[in-house]
Design a protein around this motif. Structure first.
Motif, short mmCIF file in Angstrom:
data_model
loop_
_atom_site.label_atom_id
_atom_site.label_comp_id
_atom_site.label_asym_id
_atom_site.label_seq_id
_atom_site.Cartn_x
_atom_site.Cartn_y
_atom_site.Cartn_z
N PHE A 103 0.58 -1.52 -0.55
CA PHE A 103 0.69 0.11 -0.11
C PHE A 103 0.91 0.94 0.19
N PHE A 104 0.30 2.04 -0.18
CA PHE A 104 1.08 3.68 -0.38
C PHE A 104 0.14 5.01 -0.54
N GLY A 105 0.60 5.95 0.22
CA GLY A 105 -0.11 7.18 0.75
C GLY A 105 0.19 8.90 -0.24
N ASP A 106 -0.14 9.50 1.00
CA ASP A 106 -0.04 10.76 0.67
C ASP A 106 1.24 11.06 0.18
N ASP A 107 2.34 10.72 1.04
CA ASP A 107 3.73 11.79 0.93
C ASP A 107 4.57 11.12 0.06
N CYS A 108 3.81 10.22 -0.95
CA CYS A 108 4.83 9.43 -1.23
C CYS A 108 5.16 9.49 -2.90
N ASN A 109 6.60 9.50 -3.08
CA ASN A 109 7.30 10.36 -4.51
C ASN A 109 7.49 9.19 -5.66
N PHE A 110 7.68 9.30 -6.02
CA PHE A 110 8.33 8.80 -7.32
C PHE A 110 9.78 9.08 -7.11
N ARG A 146 1.04 -6.43 -16.47
CA ARG A 146 1.49 -5.32 -17.65
C ARG A 146 2.87 -4.37 -17.57
N ASP A 147 3.06 -3.91 -18.38
CA ASP A 147 4.33 -3.49 -18.25
C ASP A 147 4.43 -2.25 -17.41
N VAL A 148 5.50 -2.75 -16.12
CA VAL A 148 4.69 -1.87 -14.88
C VAL A 148 5.05 -0.52 -15.46
N SER A 149 5.98 -0.17 -16.17
CA SER A 149 6.89 1.47 -16.62
C SER A 149 5.48 1.82 -16.75
N GLU A 150 4.50 1.64 -17.38
CA GLU A 150 3.03 1.84 -17.45
C GLU A 150 2.39 3.00 -16.88
N PHE A 151 3.09 2.16 -15.02
CA PHE A 151 2.06 3.56 -14.23
C PHE A 151 2.95 4.09 -14.24
N TYR A 152 4.23 4.27 -13.72
CA TYR A 152 5.34 5.43 -13.82
C TYR A 152 5.20 6.47 -15.09
N GLU A 153 4.74 6.24 -16.33
CA GLU A 153 4.82 6.70 -17.37
C GLU A 153 4.74 8.38 -17.40
N GLY A 154 5.76 9.30 -17.88
CA GLY A 154 5.84 11.25 -17.26
C GLY A 154 5.71 11.58 -16.21
N LEU A 155 6.83 10.93 -14.83
CA LEU A 155 6.62 10.71 -13.99
C LEU A 155 8.50 11.13 -13.92
N VAL A 156 8.29 12.46 -13.34
CA VAL A 156 9.81 12.49 -12.88
C VAL A 156 10.29 12.43 -11.17
N PRO A 157 11.71 12.10 -11.20
CA PRO A 157 11.69 11.92 -9.63
C PRO A 157 10.94 13.03 -8.94
N GLY A 158 10.62 13.08 -8.45
CA GLY A 158 9.93 14.24 -7.08
C GLY A 158 8.59 14.56 -7.34
N ASP A 159 7.90 14.06 -8.46
CA ASP A 159 6.87 13.71 -8.51
C ASP A 159 5.90 13.05 -7.77
N ARG A 160 4.80 13.23 -7.43
CA ARG A 160 4.30 12.34 -6.37
C ARG A 160 3.33 11.54 -6.96
N PHE A 161 3.54 10.20 -6.80
CA PHE A 161 3.43 8.71 -6.83
C PHE A 161 1.96 8.66 -6.98
N ARG A 162 1.52 8.76 -8.31
CA ARG A 162 0.28 8.68 -8.84
C ARG A 162 0.22 8.02 -10.35
N HIS A 163 -1.18 7.35 -10.72
CA HIS A 163 -1.54 6.62 -11.40
C HIS A 163 -3.13 6.12 -11.10
N PRO A 164 -3.76 6.62 -12.06
CA PRO A 164 -5.37 6.56 -11.93
C PRO A 164 -5.96 4.60 -11.90
N ASP A 165 -4.77 3.84 -12.23
CA ASP A 165 -4.84 2.52 -12.61
C ASP A 165 -5.02 2.05 -11.13
N PHE A 166 -3.86 2.34 -9.36
CA PHE A 166 -4.05 1.99 -8.88
C PHE A 166 -5.43 2.09 -7.80
N PRO A 167 -5.64 0.97 -7.16
CA PRO A 167 -7.29 1.04 -6.76
C PRO A 167 -7.03 2.39 -5.38
#
Ligand SMILES: O=C(O)CCC(=O)C(=O)O
Length: 288
Positions: free
Chosen positions: A232-239, A261-282
């Motif tokens: 699980f992850f929450g609010d303060d998580c960054n890429f 699935r290709d896991v890199s799909e989940f990080y596409e477009g993120l740069v270090p320091g961005d919030r770690f988010r993707h709409p497909d994470f439930p």
């Protein structure tokens, strides 16, 4: 003190212990119905391996199987995640407002299967933050001598190179050693480390921060351990960016060795320091 006040005090103490130790033991946190849902998820995972499913240390000739990040399995874990309100549990543990499911991992050991090498999970994942946890659930009883072990408080220390999970040397690095310090040889000098572990009954869980050094959990002849690690992850998580994985290692997270699935799909477009988010994470929890 009233019941709600007692509950609040207990939740506060648990949160503090989690922050300080990086691991808590939750006895009887899953009732029989929840345990049955966990078993159904595990059985589905075993019957429907993803492309990442693998036998670790095949040279040993005993079963040490793992599979992870199989997005096709998520609907099969969803009833457990939601009915047991594991999102609410994490929110309470971290004191945060939102909780997402990251991914599941299953382990199946049978016979005299070796220890899991000491490692920190965040060496493998491109994620950093305090609001993270792994809930380790065993469907089989695990005596203290065969339980998963933790170096208390190590999530607050340095992040070591991952273990490559190959050969005889459990400290063999996942990445080029110039990039991250090699793991200490904890087994060679156990007294130097504050190692904690608990005997586990089905229904208990260990919840740990994925930067906590952990390992162990061998099985013995005639034994079996069926385990699910829910992440699980929450609010303060960054890429964060992790180095490239060495071609000799048996495991990796950045080289598409994960799941359906290709896991890199989940990080596409993120740069270090961005919030770690993707709409497909439930999303499991949002504070009202
Ligand atoms: O169950 C095990 O032996 C290993 C668990 C683990 O390392 C994890 O879930 O991160």
């Amino acid at each position: 003190m009233s019941d709600p006040a007692l509950r609040l005090a207990a939740a506060g103490a648990l949160r503090q212990r989690y922050r300080e130790d990086g691991v808590v033991h939750l006895p009887k946190v899953l009732d029989a119905e929840m345990l049955e849902l966990a078993r159904q998820g595990f059985d589905w995972s075993l019957a429907n391996p993803s492309s990442a499913a693998q036998q670790l240390f095949p040279q040993d000739g005993t079963r040490f199987y793992q599979d992870l990040f199989n997005t096709l399995s998520w609907p099969h874990y969803d009833p457990l995640l939601r009915k047991a309100d594991l999102g609410g549990l994490m929110a309470q543990l971290w004191g945060c407002e939102n909780v997402w499911f990251f991914f599941e991992q299953v382990f199946h050991k049978q016979g005299a299967s070796r220890r899991t090498p000491w490692h920190q999970d965040t060496s493998y994942f491109p994620v950093a933050g305090e609001d993270m946890a792994v809930m380790w659930i065993s469907l089989d009883p695990v005596p203290l001598s065969q339980s998963l072990e933790f170096v208390r408080g190590s999530h607050r220390g340095r992040l070591f190179n991952g273990s490559a999970f190959t050969g005889d040397d459990d400290t063999a690095p996942l990445y080029d050693e110039a990039e991250m310090p090699r793991l200490p040889d904890i087994e060679a000098d156990r007294a130097r480390f504050d190692i904690v572990s608990w005997p586990i009954e089905p229904g208990d869980a260990l919840v740990f921060h994925p930067s906590t050094l952990h390992g162990g959990g061998h099985t013995e002849t005639g034994g079996e351990r069926r385990t699910i690690s829910l992440r699980f992850f929450g609010d303060d998580c960054n890429f964060v960016q992790r180095p490239g994985v060495s071609k000799d290692s048996a495991v990796g997270f950045n080289r598409q060795e994960t799941g359906s699935r290709d896991v890199s799909e989940f990080y596409e477009g993120l740069v270090p320091g961005d919030r770690f988010r993707h709409p497909d994470f439930p999303k499991l929890y949002a504070r009202a």
